[in-house]
Design a protein around this motif. Structure first.
Motif, PDB file in Angstrom:
ATOM      1  N   ALA A 226      47.639  31.240  43.559  1.00  0.00           N
ATOM      2  CA  ALA A 226      49.268  31.277  43.350  1.00  0.00           C
ATOM      3  C   ALA A 226      49.551  32.839  43.011  1.00  0.00           C
ATOM      4  O   ALA A 226      50.574  33.318  43.591  1.00  0.00           O
ATOM      5  CB  ALA A 226      49.848  30.593  42.392  1.00  0.00           C
ATOM      6  N   ALA A 227      48.968  33.473  42.088  1.00  0.00           N
ATOM      7  CA  ALA A 227      49.584  34.775  41.380  1.00  0.00           C
ATOM      8  C   ALA A 227      49.570  35.837  42.524  1.00  0.00           C
ATOM      9  O   ALA A 227      50.283  36.717  42.587  1.00  0.00           O
ATOM     10  CB  ALA A 227      48.685  35.146  40.065  1.00  0.00           C
ATOM     11  N   ALA A 228      48.366  35.877  43.211  1.00  0.00           N
ATOM     12  CA  ALA A 228      48.016  36.928  44.371  1.00  0.00           C
ATOM     13  C   ALA A 228      49.122  36.611  45.389  1.00  0.00           C
ATOM     14  O   ALA A 228      49.740  37.728  45.792  1.00  0.00           O
ATOM     15  CB  ALA A 228      46.896  36.763  44.893  1.00  0.00           C
ATOM     16  N   ILE A 229      49.219  35.335  45.831  1.00  0.00           N
ATOM     17  CA  ILE A 229      50.266  35.213  46.895  1.00  0.00           C
ATOM     18  C   ILE A 229      51.869  35.465  46.351  1.00  0.00           C
ATOM     19  O   ILE A 229      52.648  36.257  46.906  1.00  0.00           O
ATOM     20  CB  ILE A 229      50.353  33.907  47.475  1.00  0.00           C
ATOM     21  CG1 ILE A 229      49.126  33.478  48.161  1.00  0.00           C
ATOM     22  CG2 ILE A 229      51.489  33.542  48.220  1.00  0.00           C
ATOM     23  CD1 ILE A 229      48.648  32.242  48.638  1.00  0.00           C
ATOM     24  N   GLY A 230      51.979  35.071  45.058  1.00  0.00           N
ATOM     25  CA  GLY A 230      53.238  35.221  44.379  1.00  0.00           C
ATOM     26  C   GLY A 230      53.625  36.750  44.307  1.00  0.00           C
ATOM     27  O   GLY A 230      54.906  37.116  44.501  1.00  0.00           O
ATOM     28  N   LEU A 231      52.675  37.504  43.719  1.00  0.00           N
ATOM     29  CA  LEU A 231      52.933  38.848  43.476  1.00  0.00           C
ATOM     30  C   LEU A 231      53.127  39.672  44.717  1.00  0.00           C
ATOM     31  O   LEU A 231      54.186  40.664  44.732  1.00  0.00           O
ATOM     32  CB  LEU A 231      51.726  39.486  42.617  1.00  0.00           C
ATOM     33  CG  LEU A 231      51.570  39.129  41.342  1.00  0.00           C
ATOM     34  CD1 LEU A 231      50.423  39.499  40.526  1.00  0.00           C
ATOM     35  CD2 LEU A 231      52.872  39.502  40.359  1.00  0.00           C
ATOM     36  N   LEU A 232      52.113  39.354  45.545  1.00  0.00           N
ATOM     37  CA  LEU A 232      52.487  40.187  47.051  1.00  0.00           C
ATOM     38  C   LEU A 232      54.015  39.806  47.736  1.00  0.00           C
ATOM     39  O   LEU A 232      54.587  40.694  48.077  1.00  0.00           O
ATOM     40  CB  LEU A 232      51.549  39.693  48.094  1.00  0.00           C
ATOM     41  CG  LEU A 232      51.658  40.304  49.425  1.00  0.00           C
ATOM     42  CD1 LEU A 232      51.443  41.736  49.464  1.00  0.00           C
ATOM     43  CD2 LEU A 232      50.384  39.749  50.292  1.00  0.00           C
ATOM     44  N   ALA A 233      54.347  38.532  47.418  1.00  0.00           N
ATOM     45  CA  ALA A 233      55.635  37.969  47.967  1.00  0.00           C
ATOM     46  C   ALA A 233      57.075  38.850  47.295  1.00  0.00           C
ATOM     47  O   ALA A 233      57.810  39.185  47.696  1.00  0.00           O
ATOM     48  CB  ALA A 233      55.911  36.472  48.104  1.00  0.00           C
ATOM     49  N   ALA A 275      53.982  25.403  42.019  1.00  0.00           N
ATOM     50  CA  ALA A 275      53.729  24.983  43.355  1.00  0.00           C
ATOM     51  C   ALA A 275      52.393  24.688  43.538  1.00  0.00           C
ATOM     52  O   ALA A 275      51.847  23.896  44.392  1.00  0.00           O
ATOM     53  CB  ALA A 275      54.479  25.681  44.546  1.00  0.00           C
ATOM     54  N   PHE A 276      51.462  25.490  43.189  1.00  0.00           N
ATOM     55  CA  PHE A 276      50.068  25.555  43.095  1.00  0.00           C
ATOM     56  C   PHE A 276      49.475  24.738  42.056  1.00  0.00           C
ATOM     57  O   PHE A 276      48.477  23.816  42.339  1.00  0.00           O
ATOM     58  CB  PHE A 276      49.386  26.950  43.055  1.00  0.00           C
ATOM     59  CG  PHE A 276      49.709  27.716  44.625  1.00  0.00           C
ATOM     60  CD1 PHE A 276      48.554  27.698  45.237  1.00  0.00           C
ATOM     61  CD2 PHE A 276      50.713  27.865  44.921  1.00  0.00           C
ATOM     62  CE1 PHE A 276      48.417  28.441  46.455  1.00  0.00           C
ATOM     63  CE2 PHE A 276      50.810  28.631  46.266  1.00  0.00           C
ATOM     64  CZ  PHE A 276      49.984  28.801  47.114  1.00  0.00           C
TER      65      PHE A 276
END
Length: 773
Positions: A226-233, A275-276
């Motif tokens: 979640a952190a990886a996807i969230g930070l990229l977004a 969400a995750f």
């Protein structure tokens, strides 16, 4: 009689506007020139108190746009102060004024007053009109304390800011009403994207738990993803937002948006983590083997068991009914009172309706694909060969995911439709307001000595002129109140300008004009005049009009027949509308000071030709609708939705594209294994396409229909609740059909692209997909 210092017009350029003659020497106000039939070069006699009369030569004629504030009675209570500026006004250089009136000042010092006009530095005031109003009041109070009663202060700036505070609050409310649903929709899309991989993550986390992974390890892996996807977004989103703010919205200093960027980034990151992590924790703690075997489609969520969707709709309908019935203003900014209030509870109506309709669409889709799947099979039979029962069964098994996707599509279309209709209606009404101010596409305005009506035939002959209609613009006394009087031909005035139903208290323009035409001595008055003089329909109203024979004001009888709230070229407060023929009969003059022109196209070229035609007459003024609209849009009281409109309509399209394309693509990708198995079992591409296209069309077309219908209802609610922001109120909604068609086309295109991609992938053997699950 005003004496002005030499630099007055340089410091206050908007106070005096030259019409005829020179700008130096003794100047006469246009109304005074009309009353006395005076032109530049004529001589006027001034009767002085305590001194002999003196003659002065008129050098020019001027208009006083801010006569009300220039001649206000400072220090007098509102009820005692004169209701209108003086009829006869002369302006002259201070040296000449002193030479003429020093003898009178010596004899009667009480007849002479000195005023000091002060202009404050605008950059020293807060940007918020409410705060600037309070600051201006405090500055005036400070000065009043310093002069200790030796002067009386008139705070025109505070009065002006007092009048625009409501508009500033309406701008804030508009952003709330039109912007918050977009934020909620973006959050829902974020949750939907995160949920699209829930089945995969559930399988992977179950496998980890079987192999001995602890709850903390499972949550740690989910949090890392979640952190990886969230930070990229967040990085991509902030880059896009910054680029849009600078390149599109022309934001001068990006630092102004940093707090909002930080808030959006924080909310987005927290939402992505939740969400995750929340589903992972719930599955690990609560999901048992028996619970895992239960079909999620058979489970009804709590909101559906409690009928929360119907409750939201009922609550929204009650809130809307209460707001519409009471007719109260959503924004309250009482005159002269520093405190303001906004009825934010009115936002409950559109918000509850929007959320309720979204939840209702989930319920309807689950019913349609559950108990009603036989009807679905019949509906898709024409495109599914002999597979309609099997396709309907497949759709029924996926009804929860389809219902959620369709609900998001419906919410996106409802948001786009309501926003587009509201913005289009507002822009259309801004044009109506401009036409109300200007009078027509092109307006030619003259004076009583040089009326525009003398050029009527020449103006009618200009190419692209559809019609040119003369209109009288005189002045009349109602008691001691001097008001604008407009003389019209009720049968023809509507050919040159728009006469809206909202202009009249009865709400029917045709009936009101017909009544005026059938009552030769009839007069329409403003609501303010009705209240001030306690008029009743049929009352005799004695007005004092200037006669052409002796240029004196005489009493002339009229009959009050109705209320005019607005009228082309009329002021906002008090005015009169009567039959031109009756005015001509009573005053002995049939001249029309104004000509209203309706054009077939290119009003600017018609205006240029009209200026050439009117160049021979002094004091003639030609204005166009576009010039007036630009002036209104740039004024202090204007609420310009252009930037917000562009941003929201673009955002709405992006949301529709994201929901239909991204959500469908992710959902179909989750089911790639099913389609791969069908392909391995020998299903032909056409048969696979039936499954894909049935699901895609059901989501996109069904969601679009529900959303557009809901959007029309929400737009009606928004326009009704925010009636105060329109001037005048719209008679009907303005529908942006082209935008709606474009939105539907883009949704279909994105859905087709997602389906085509899924169909292409399903034809290729994917061993990993077959081994999964």
């Amino acid at each position: 009689m005003l004496g002005l210092e030499a630099g007055y017009r340089n410091h206050f350029p908007d106070q005096i506007r030259s019409i005829l003659g020179s700008a130096d020497g003794v100047l006469i106000a246009s109304q005074t020139a009309a009353n006395l039939h005076v032109a530049p070069g004529d001589t006027v006699t001034i009767d002085r108190i305590g001194a002999a009369p003196v003659d002065v030569k008129i050098a020019g004629v001027v208009a006083l746009p801010n006569a009300d504030s220039m001649f206000q009675a400072i220090g007098l209570p509102k009820g005692i102060a004169p209701q209108a500026p003086p009829d006869n006004v002369l302006l002259m250089p201070m040296a000449e004024w002193q030479a003429i009136f020093d003898p009178q000042k010596a004899a009667r010092p009480d007849t002479v007053k000195t005023e000091i006009h002060v202009q404050l530095a605008r950059n020293a005031l807060p940007p918020d009109p409410s705060a600037a109003f309070i600051q201006a009041q405090r500055l005036a109070n400070n000065l009043e304390a310093r002069v200790a009663g030796s002067a009386v202060i008139a705070n025109n700036l505070a009065a002006r800011l007092d009048g625009v505070r409501a508009d500033a609050l309406y701008a804030r409310v508009l952003f709330l009403f039109l912007g918050v649903p977009g934020i909620v929709l973006a959050l829902l899309v974020t949750l939907a994207v995160a949920a699209s991989g829930s089945d995969r993550r559930r399988r992977e986390q179950a496998l980890l738990r079987i192999r001995g992974a602890s709850l903390l390890q499972v949550l740690g892996l989910a949090g890392t993803e979640a952190a990886a996807i969230g930070l990229l977004a967040i990085v991509l989103g902030l880059a896009l937002a910054g680029t849009t703010a600078i390149a599109w919205l022309h934001l001068a200093d990006l630092r102004l948006a940093i707090p909002w960027f930080a808030l959006a980034a924080g909310v987005g990151f927290v939402l992505a983590m939740a969400a995750f992590l929340v589903p992972a924790w719930r599955d690990a703690k609560l999901l048992t083997v028996s619970a895992a075997r239960v079909d999620a489609n058979q489970q009804f969520p709590l909101w559906q068991r409690l009928y929360l969707d119907l409750a939201f709709i009922m609550l929204g309908a009650i809130a809307f009914w209460s707001t519409a019935k009471s007719g109260y203003e959503i924004v309250l900014a009482p005159e002269g009172v520093a405190q303001t209030s906004v009825h934010y509870e009115a936002f409950l109506a559109p918000l509850c309706l929007w959320l309720g309709l979204g939840l209702l669409s989930v319920r309807l889709y689950r019913l349609m694909l559950g108990p009603g799947r036989r009807a679905v099979a019949v509906a898709i039979a024409s495109m599914s060969y002999d597979l309609s029962p099997l396709v309907a069964a497949s759709l029924s098994r996926q009804r929860l995911r389809i219902a959620r996707g369709s609900a998001l599509v419906a919410l996106a279309f409802a948001f786009a439709t309501a926003t587009a209709i509201f913005n289009t209606t507002y822009n259309a009404q801004s044009r109506v307001d401009a036409e109300l101010t200007n009078g027509a596409d092109v307006t030619v305005t003259g004076t009583s000595t040089h009326p525009a009506g003398t050029l009527l035939k020449e103006l009618q002959a200009i190419p692209r002129v559809v019609t040119a209609e003369p209109m009288m613009h005189r002045f009349a006394y109602v008691g001691s109140d001097l008001q604008d009087l407009f003389g019209i031909n009720p049968a023809h005035i509507g050919k040159a300008t728009t006469i809206s139903n909202a202009y009249f208290a009865g709400g029917n323009a045709a009936e009101t004009l017909a009544l005026l035409a059938g009552t030769p001595d009839g007069v329409l008055v403003s609501q303010e005049t009705v209240n001030d003089f306690q008029l009743q329909p049929g009352d005799r109203l004695n007005l004092r009009l200037q006669s052409a024979a002796d240029h004196q004001y005489h009493v002339m009888p009229f009959r009050f027949i109705g209320v005019a709230r607005e009228f082309p070229t009329a002021p906002k407060d008090s005015f009169l509308v009567a039959n031109a023929n009756y005015i001509a009969e009573k005053t002995g003059s049939d001249v029309a000071e104004v000509v209203l022109i309706r054009t077939s196209a290119n009003a600017e070229s018609v205006a240029a030709a009209a200026r050439q035609t009117a160049a021979s007459l002094p004091g003639m003024k030609v204005t166009t609708l576009r010039e007036t609209q630009a002036l209104i849009s740039s004024s202090l009281t204007a609420i310009n939705l252009q930037g917000l409109t562009t941003l929201e309509l673009g955002f709405s399209v992006l949301m529709i594209v994201g929901v239909t394309g991204l959500i469908m693509a992710l959902g179909l990708a989750e089911r790639r294994r099913n389609f791969t198995i069908l392909s391995a079992l020998g299903a032909r591409p056409g048969q696979l396409g039936v499954f894909l296209w049935s699901e895609g069309l059901l989501v996109v077309i069904g969601g679009a229909i529900l959303g557009i219908v809901a959007g029309f209802g929400l737009a009606e609610a928004l326009v009704t609740i925010l009636t105060g922001v329109f001037d005048p109120a719209p008679e009907a909604l303005s529908i942006p059909w082209l935008y709606l068609a474009l939105a539907v086309a883009m949704a279909l295109a994105c859905g087709a692209a997602a389906i085509g991609g899924a169909q292409a992938l399903s034809r290729k053997p994917d061993l990993e997909a077959l081994r999964g699950g």
